[in-house]
Design a protein around this motif. Structure first.
Motif: not given
Length: 67
Positions: A39-64
């Motif tokens: 995992l590349d955790y550098e892409k999580y660095s600006d997650m606090a800046l992009k926290d709007d409801l309609y922003d694209t997620p940082v990583a895809k999550r499985s629904v299963d």
């Protein structure tokens, strides 16, 4: 040579040593960006800046759900 000169040389030497250690640490961080899981955790660095409801997620999550 008196104690003031020795303290000055020791200060300059210590600062040079700490600068070398700092740059070595920064180089290590950027050369080893991925952890053991791949995992590349550098892409999580600006997650606090992009926290709007309609922003694209940082990583895809499985629904299963595994039981």
């Amino acid at each position: 040579m008196d104690i003031a000169n020795i303290q000055g040389y020791a200060y300059v030497g210590a600062m040079g040593f700490l600068i070398v250690i700092l740059y070595a640490y920064i180089t290590h961080l950027y050369s080893k960006r991925k952890n053991a899981d791949g995992l590349d955790y550098e892409k999580y660095s600006d997650m606090a800046l992009k926290d709007d409801l309609y922003d694209t997620p940082v990583a895809k999550r499985s629904v299963d759900k595994k039981k």
